[in-house]
Design an enzyme around this catalytic site. Sequence first.
Site, PDB file in Angstrom:
ATOM      1  N   LYS A 270     -19.992  17.523  -8.796  1.00 45.69           N
ATOM      2  CA  LYS A 270     -20.609  16.250  -9.184  1.00 45.69           C
ATOM      3  C   LYS A 270     -20.174  15.864 -10.592  1.00 45.69           C
ATOM      4  O   LYS A 270     -19.992  14.695 -10.920  1.00 45.69           O
ATOM      5  CB  LYS A 270     -22.126  16.411  -9.110  1.00 45.69           C
ATOM      6  CG  LYS A 270     -22.898  15.173  -9.454  1.00 45.69           C
ATOM      7  CD  LYS A 270     -24.333  15.271  -8.991  1.00 45.69           C
ATOM      8  CE  LYS A 270     -25.086  14.006  -9.335  1.00 45.69           C
ATOM      9  NZ  LYS A 270     -26.273  13.809  -8.548  1.00 45.69           N
TER      10      LYS A 270
ATOM     11  N   MET B 281     -26.538   4.624  -3.553  1.00 47.51           N
ATOM     12  CA  MET B 281     -27.319   5.634  -2.838  1.00 47.51           C
ATOM     13  C   MET B 281     -27.036   7.055  -3.338  1.00 47.51           C
ATOM     14  O   MET B 281     -26.848   7.972  -2.552  1.00 47.51           O
ATOM     15  CB  MET B 281     -27.023   5.547  -1.329  1.00 47.51           C
ATOM     16  CG  MET B 281     -27.313   4.185  -0.735  1.00 47.51           C
ATOM     17  SD  MET B 281     -28.955   3.560  -1.149  1.00 47.51           S
ATOM     18  CE  MET B 281     -29.934   4.556  -0.070  1.00 47.51           C
ATOM     19  N   ARG B 282     -27.006   7.206  -4.646  1.00 44.75           N
ATOM     20  CA  ARG B 282     -26.654   8.511  -5.196  1.00 44.75           C
ATOM     21  C   ARG B 282     -27.412   8.705  -6.502  1.00 44.75           C
ATOM     22  O   ARG B 282     -27.495   7.781  -7.301  1.00 44.75           O
ATOM     23  CB  ARG B 282     -25.144   8.488  -5.475  1.00 44.75           C
ATOM     24  CG  ARG B 282     -24.474   9.805  -5.571  1.00 44.75           C
ATOM     25  CD  ARG B 282     -22.990   9.618  -5.426  1.00 44.75           C
ATOM     26  NE  ARG B 282     -22.636   9.278  -4.047  1.00 44.75           N
ATOM     27  CZ  ARG B 282     -22.553  10.169  -3.065  1.00 44.75           C
ATOM     28  NH1 ARG B 282     -22.740  11.441  -3.302  1.00 44.75           N
ATOM     29  NH2 ARG B 282     -22.265   9.777  -1.842  1.00 44.75           N
TER      30      ARG B 282
ATOM     31  N   HIS C 147     -35.749  -1.769  -7.322  1.00 41.60           N
ATOM     32  CA  HIS C 147     -36.395  -1.047  -6.227  1.00 41.60           C
ATOM     33  C   HIS C 147     -37.324  -2.008  -5.473  1.00 41.60           C
ATOM     34  O   HIS C 147     -38.086  -2.745  -6.098  1.00 41.60           O
ATOM     35  CB  HIS C 147     -37.189   0.144  -6.781  1.00 41.60           C
ATOM     36  CG  HIS C 147     -37.811   0.944  -5.687  1.00 41.60           C
ATOM     37  ND1 HIS C 147     -37.075   1.799  -4.898  1.00 41.60           N
ATOM     38  CD2 HIS C 147     -39.072   0.975  -5.202  1.00 41.60           C
ATOM     39  CE1 HIS C 147     -37.867   2.341  -3.988  1.00 41.60           C
ATOM     40  NE2 HIS C 147     -39.084   1.860  -4.152  1.00 41.60           N
TER      41      HIS C 147
ATOM     42  N   GLY D  81     -24.510  -5.159  -0.613  1.00 45.24           N
ATOM     43  CA  GLY D  81     -24.101  -5.882  -1.816  1.00 45.24           C
ATOM     44  C   GLY D  81     -24.702  -7.254  -1.997  1.00 45.24           C
ATOM     45  O   GLY D  81     -24.130  -8.087  -2.707  1.00 45.24           O
ATOM     46  N   SER D  82     -25.877  -7.500  -1.420  1.00 46.87           N
ATOM     47  CA  SER D  82     -26.461  -8.837  -1.615  1.00 46.87           C
ATOM     48  C   SER D  82     -26.927  -9.018  -3.067  1.00 46.87           C
ATOM     49  O   SER D  82     -26.858 -10.128  -3.605  1.00 46.87           O
ATOM     50  CB  SER D  82     -27.602  -9.102  -0.631  1.00 46.87           C
ATOM     51  OG  SER D  82     -28.708  -8.293  -0.908  1.00 46.87           O
ATOM     52  N   ASN D  83     -27.373  -7.949  -3.701  1.00 43.68           N
ATOM     53  CA  ASN D  83     -27.754  -8.066  -5.123  1.00 43.68           C
ATOM     54  C   ASN D  83     -26.533  -8.242  -6.009  1.00 43.68           C
ATOM     55  O   ASN D  83     -26.559  -9.000  -6.979  1.00 43.68           O
ATOM     56  CB  ASN D  83     -28.584  -6.852  -5.559  1.00 43.68           C
ATOM     57  CG  ASN D  83     -30.014  -6.968  -5.099  1.00 43.68           C
ATOM     58  OD1 ASN D  83     -30.794  -7.729  -5.667  1.00 43.68           O
ATOM     59  ND2 ASN D  83     -30.350  -6.266  -4.024  1.00 43.68           N
TER      60      ASN D  83
ATOM     61  N   ASN E 234     -32.033  -0.305 -12.619  1.00 48.34           N
ATOM     62  CA  ASN E 234     -32.086  -0.178 -11.161  1.00 48.34           C
ATOM     63  C   ASN E 234     -33.082  -1.189 -10.614  1.00 48.34           C
ATOM     64  O   ASN E 234     -33.999  -1.612 -11.322  1.00 48.34           O
ATOM     65  CB  ASN E 234     -32.521   1.237 -10.773  1.00 48.34           C
ATOM     66  CG  ASN E 234     -32.490   1.448  -9.273  1.00 48.34           C
ATOM     67  OD1 ASN E 234     -31.582   0.981  -8.578  1.00 48.34           O
ATOM     68  ND2 ASN E 234     -33.491   2.135  -8.736  1.00 48.34           N
TER      69      ASN E 234
HETATM   70  C1  GRF Z   1     -32.087  -3.409  -2.273  1.00 51.08           C
HETATM   71  O1  GRF Z   1     -33.202  -3.630  -1.452  1.00 51.08           O
HETATM   72  C2  GRF Z   1     -32.478  -2.679  -3.525  1.00 51.08           C
HETATM   73  O2  GRF Z   1     -33.787  -2.930  -3.921  1.00 51.08           O
HETATM   74  C3  GRF Z   1     -32.335  -1.226  -3.121  1.00 51.08           C
HETATM   75  O3  GRF Z   1     -31.229  -1.196  -2.276  1.00 51.08           O
HETATM   76  C4  GRF Z   1     -31.088  -2.455  -1.620  1.00 51.08           C
HETATM   77  C5  GRF Z   1     -29.675  -2.894  -1.835  1.00 51.08           C
HETATM   78  O4  GRF Z   1     -29.364  -4.045  -1.098  1.00 51.08           O
HETATM   79  N1  GRF Z   1     -32.215  -0.385  -4.288  1.00 51.08           N
HETATM   80  P1  GRF Z   1     -28.003  -4.819  -1.315  1.00 51.08           P
HETATM   81  O5  GRF Z   1     -26.880  -3.819  -1.062  1.00 51.08           O
HETATM   82  O6  GRF Z   1     -27.987  -5.320  -2.722  1.00 51.08           O
HETATM   83  O7  GRF Z   1     -27.993  -5.928  -0.319  1.00 51.08           O
END
Ligand code: GRF
Length: 204
Positions: free
Chosen positions: A67, A92-93, A111, A13-15, A109
């Site tokens: 689903k 992750m889905r 990436h 969850g850092s983002n 999203n």
């Molecule tokens: C990030 O590197 C993002 O690019 C990828 O998953 C990671 C998630 O990191 N899709 P966080 O959970 O936000 O720390």
Amino acid sequence: MKTNIAVFASGRGSNFLAIAKAIKSGKLKKVNLALLVCDNPNAPVIFKAKKLKIKVVLVRPDIFSTKKDFEARIIQHLKENKIGLIVLAGFMRMLSSDFVRAYKNKIMNIHPSLLPAFKGKEGIKDAYEYGVKVTGVTVHFVDEKVDHGSIILQKEVRIEERETLESLEEKIHKIEHKLYPEAIKLVINSKLKVEGRRVLARNW
Ligand code: GRF
């Protein structure tokens, strides 16, 4: 009028935190982080959201028989919270085609590579091991294929000669935390137009 956004995350969850901070500090305006949707009961992101008093919905896929039912529950939460934009941040889905079509150009999203290079779960490691000199971060709209939708923003990151995987990860995440709020700002505050694969931000 503020746009209600939902962040979908499964892990650290850092983002999520970077987006929440950008909103709190006023860098990201006209946005209300209304909801965290999480599919993993052990995800650290849940604690981060609770600490910030952001509403969390835990939707566990294992309690649904299909689903479709799992996604129907998520959609119910999105509707109840009047969500206008979905922000995937380490979710992750794969979302189904029906879900993606229902929220066309309303799902973003991030990436950790310069797409279309190094798609998949190990974008940073794969680029590092390949030996490329430049990698980076991509924010894109989500379509029905993995890491494929139209690109909103990209930022390059150089891989130096003595770079380690850990130092590269650190550099990439730092860029992510700046780029994602910027991209959300662009989507919410500019009249973006998606023309095929191109996202046009101005002068169209
Ligand atoms: C990030 O590197 C993002 O690019 C990828 O998953 C990671 C998630 O990191 N899709 P966080 O959970 O936000 O720390």
